[in-house]
Scaffold this active site. Structure first.
Site, mmCIF file in Angstrom:
data_model
loop_
_atom_site.group_PDB
_atom_site.id
_atom_site.type_symbol
_atom_site.label_atom_id
_atom_site.label_comp_id
_atom_site.label_asym_id
_atom_site.label_seq_id
_atom_site.Cartn_x
_atom_site.Cartn_y
_atom_site.Cartn_z
ATOM 1 N N ARG A 121 1.034 -1.545 -0.178
ATOM 2 C CA ARG A 121 0.342 -0.053 -0.044
ATOM 3 C C ARG A 121 0.799 1.676 0.490
ATOM 4 N NH1 ARG A 121 -3.825 -2.946 3.572
ATOM 5 N NH2 ARG A 121 -4.919 -4.204 2.555
ATOM 6 N N LYS A 143 3.490 11.566 -10.532
ATOM 7 C CA LYS A 143 2.114 10.881 -12.064
ATOM 8 C C LYS A 143 2.843 9.429 -12.812
ATOM 9 C CE LYS A 143 -0.698 14.034 -14.488
ATOM 10 N NZ LYS A 143 -0.642 14.570 -15.159
ATOM 11 N N GLU A 185 9.349 19.296 -24.097
ATOM 12 C CA GLU A 185 9.136 19.522 -22.980
ATOM 13 C C GLU A 185 9.570 20.994 -22.148
ATOM 14 O OE1 GLU A 185 6.119 17.917 -21.526
ATOM 15 O OE2 GLU A 185 6.141 16.470 -22.461
ATOM 16 N N LYS A 227 8.154 23.471 -12.544
ATOM 17 C CA LYS A 227 7.130 22.263 -12.340
ATOM 18 C C LYS A 227 6.700 21.853 -11.013
ATOM 19 C CE LYS A 227 5.224 17.938 -13.757
ATOM 20 N NZ LYS A 227 5.939 16.482 -14.616
ATOM 21 N N GLU A 237 -4.119 17.589 -10.350
ATOM 22 C CA GLU A 237 -4.626 17.847 -11.318
ATOM 23 C C GLU A 237 -6.710 18.331 -10.882
ATOM 24 O OE1 GLU A 237 -2.799 16.535 -14.805
ATOM 25 O OE2 GLU A 237 -4.717 16.630 -15.875
ATOM 26 N N ARG A 242 -2.471 22.203 -12.981
ATOM 27 C CA ARG A 242 -1.536 21.153 -13.453
ATOM 28 C C ARG A 242 -2.020 21.263 -14.487
ATOM 29 N NH1 ARG A 242 1.182 16.307 -10.015
ATOM 30 N NH2 ARG A 242 1.933 15.394 -11.962
ATOM 31 N N ASN A 246 -0.374 20.625 -19.980
ATOM 32 C CA ASN A 246 -0.714 19.504 -21.226
ATOM 33 C C ASN A 246 -1.018 20.391 -22.284
ATOM 34 O OD1 ASN A 246 -1.251 16.651 -19.257
ATOM 35 N ND2 ASN A 246 -3.130 17.756 -18.866
ATOM 36 N N HIS A 249 -0.163 18.794 -25.139
ATOM 37 C CA HIS A 249 -0.759 17.049 -25.220
ATOM 38 C C HIS A 249 -1.711 16.850 -26.010
ATOM 39 C CE1 HIS A 249 2.708 17.647 -22.900
ATOM 40 N NE2 HIS A 249 2.685 16.248 -22.573
ATOM 41 N N HIS A 253 -1.014 13.814 -28.535
ATOM 42 C CA HIS A 253 -1.807 12.268 -28.055
ATOM 43 C C HIS A 253 -2.561 11.396 -29.628
ATOM 44 C CE1 HIS A 253 -3.337 9.090 -25.996
ATOM 45 N NE2 HIS A 253 -4.998 9.566 -26.771
ATOM 46 N N HIS A 267 7.502 10.833 -27.957
ATOM 47 C CA HIS A 267 6.121 11.656 -27.334
ATOM 48 C C HIS A 267 6.584 13.577 -27.875
ATOM 49 C CE1 HIS A 267 3.368 12.945 -24.574
ATOM 50 N NE2 HIS A 267 4.661 13.743 -23.816
HETATM 51 N N1 GLY Z 1 3.573 15.796 -17.601
HETATM 52 C C1 GLY Z 1 1.968 16.811 -17.213
HETATM 53 C C2 GLY Z 1 1.926 16.212 -15.444
HETATM 54 O O1 GLY Z 1 2.572 15.452 -15.193
HETATM 55 O O2 GLY Z 1 1.218 16.617 -14.936
#
Ligand code: GLY
Length: 368
Positions: A121, A143, A185, A227, A237, A242, A246, A249, A253, A267
Site C-alpha cells: 500500500r 504521476k 517539454e 513544474k 490536477e 496542473r 498538458n 498534449h 496524442h 512523444h
Molecule cells: N506531465 C504532466 C504532469 O505531470 O502533470
C-alpha cells in the site's frame, strides 16, 4: 548544484540538479537507503551504460545492489511488467519505509513509481531520470502509470518520489533525437507560463540541445522550478493549474495515435507539433496574435523539431485526428478541455472547444 523543493504537505521532497550526482549516491540518498542491499530498477540500455558506475558509488557507502532490468521501451509499462516488478520487490523484502531506485527514462520511472504506490500500500522510491524529458517532466510530480489495451497511462496512481536526482552526466550519452524530444517539454514551460524563459530559449536553445553544461543546467532547473510550483499548487490536477502542463498534449496524442505510438513520432516530437497546433488554433480563435504563433513555430523548428503536421505525410483527414481525441483520458462529461494561449507565457484551459471545429482546423493544417 540547484536544489528545487517540491512543497507538498507531509510529502515534500527535493529535486537536485548537478553533474556527477550518481557518484555520490550514499550521501545524496542519505537515510532514504535503510538496508545494505539497494533495489534498483532500470532497462537494459541504461544498465549497460551506468550500472558499473552506480554500483561503484554505492559500494563506497558499504551498499550492495539488486537489479530488476526491463526491456527498453513502452512494452515494459504493462500489467505483466507490473506483476513481475511487484513480485520482485516483494521477494527483495521491500518494506514501506524503504526506497527503490528508478534509474531510467519515463518508462522506468512510471513503472517503478506505480509498483511503489501499490507495494504494501505504498513504499518509497527515488527517481534518477536518465533522459531530458524525464528530468524536466515525468520524474517530478508523482504521476505513475502503466499502459493497457485501452490506452496509455490509463491505470496509475499519484505517488510522489522521496527524492529526484537529475544528473547532467546521464544526458551525455542520450541520442540527439532524444535530446530534441526532451527539449520540447523544456520549451513548453516558457510557452505556458514564462515569456522571459521562452525568449532565453530562443537565444540559448541550440546550446541546451548541444549540452552546454551551464545552459543545460539552467534550462533543467528553470523547467523543474516551474513544474514544482504547479505541482505544489494542484498536485492531483483538480483546479486546472496542473492541466496547463498538458499544453500540446491533446493534439500531440492524436498524432501519436495516428502514427501508432511508434518511433515515427516520439512523444516529445508530438508535443512539439501539438504546441504549434495549440498556438495556431488559439490564433484562429483570435486569442493569440499570428506573430506569436509564428514565433512559437520558429522556435520549435530552430530546435530541429518538426513544426508543421504536413511534414508528417499523414494520409488521414482532420476528422480522423479529432476522433482519436475522443479516447483522450482528459475527456470530461462529453467535452474535451484544451490548453490554449492568449500570449506567449499565458496559457489557459478552454472548455468550449468543439471537436468539429478542431477537425476543420486540422484539415487546413494538413493541407498547408
Ligand atoms: N506531465 C504532466 C504532469 O505531470 O502533470
Amino acid at each position: 548544484m540547484a536544489v528545487i523543493p517540491v512543497a507538498l504537505a507531509g510529502r515534500s521532497y527535493e529535486v537536485r540538479i548537478d553533474a556527477g550526482l550518481i557518484d555520490n549516491l550514499p550521501d545524496e540518498c542519505g537515510a532514504l537507503l535503510r538496508k545494505k542491499t539497494v533495489p534498483i530498477v532500470t532497462d537494459s540500455n541504461v544498465a549497460e551504460l551506468w550500472r558499473a558506475r552506480v554500483e561503484a558509488a554505492l559500494a563506497t557507502g558499504g551498499f550492495e545492489t539488486a537489479w530488476h532490468i526491463v526491456r527498453p521501451g513502452e512494452g515494459a509499462k504493462s500489467w505483466s511488467g507490473l506483476e513481475a516488478l511487484s513480485d520482485w520487490m516483494l521477494a527483495q523484502g521491500v518494506e514501506r519505509g524503504d526506497h527503490v531506485i528508478a534509474l531510467g527514462g519515463g518508462v522506468v520511472g512510471d513503472l517503478t513509481g506505480f509498483a511503489s504506490a501499490i507495494c504494501k500500500r505504498g513504499c518509497g522510491f527515488i527517481q534518477i531520470p536518465t533522459t531530458l524529458l524525464a528530468q524536466v517532466d515525468s520524474s517530478v510530480g508523482g504521476k505513475t502509470a502503466i499502459n493497457t489495451a485501452a490506452g496509455k497511462n490509463l491505470i496509475g496512481a499519484f505517488h510522489q518520489p522521496g527524492l529526484v536526482l537529475a544528473d547532467m552526466d546521464l544526458l551525455g550519452t542520450l541520442p540527439p533525437r532524444e535530446m530534441r524530444a526532451g527539449y520540447a517539454e523544456v520549451i513548453k514551460y516558457g510557452i505556458l507560463g514564462d515569456a522571459e524563459f521562452f525568449a532565453w530559449l530562443e537565444d540559448h536553445g541550440p546550446a541546451v540541445i548541444e549540452r552546454d553544461p551551464a545552459a543545460l543546467e539552467h534550462a533543467v532547473a528553470t523547467s523543474v522550478s516551474a513544474k514544482a510550483r504547479i505541482v505544489a499548487e494542484d498536485e492531483r490536477e483538480t483546479t486546472g493549474t496542473r492541466a496547463l502542463l498538458n499544453l500540446g498534449h491533446t493534439f500531440g496524442h492524436a498524432l501519436e495515435a495516428e502514427t501508432g505510438f511508434s518511433d515515427a513520432l516520439l512523444h516529445g516530437e508530438a508535443v512539439a507539433l501539438g504546441m504549434v497546433l495549440a498556438a495556431r488554433y488559439s490564433a484562429r480563435r483570435g486569442h493569440l496574435s499570428s506573430k506569436d504563433a509564428d514565433r512559437i513555430a520558429k522556435s520549435i523548428a530552430d530546435a530541429g523539431l518538426r513544426a508543421e503536421i504536413s511534414a508528417l505525410g499523414l494520409s488521414c483527414d482532420g476528422q480522423k485526428l479529432a476522433d482519436h481525441m475522443l479516447h483522450d483520458k482528459k475527456m470530461d462529461a462529453g467535452t474535451l478541455p484544451f490548453i490554449l494561449l492568449s500570449a506567449i507565457g499565458d496559457a489557459y484551459l478552454a472548455h468550449d472547444v468543439a471537436l468539429p471545429d478542431i477537425a476543420a482546423f486540422l484539415d487546413v493544417q494538413l493541407a498547408s
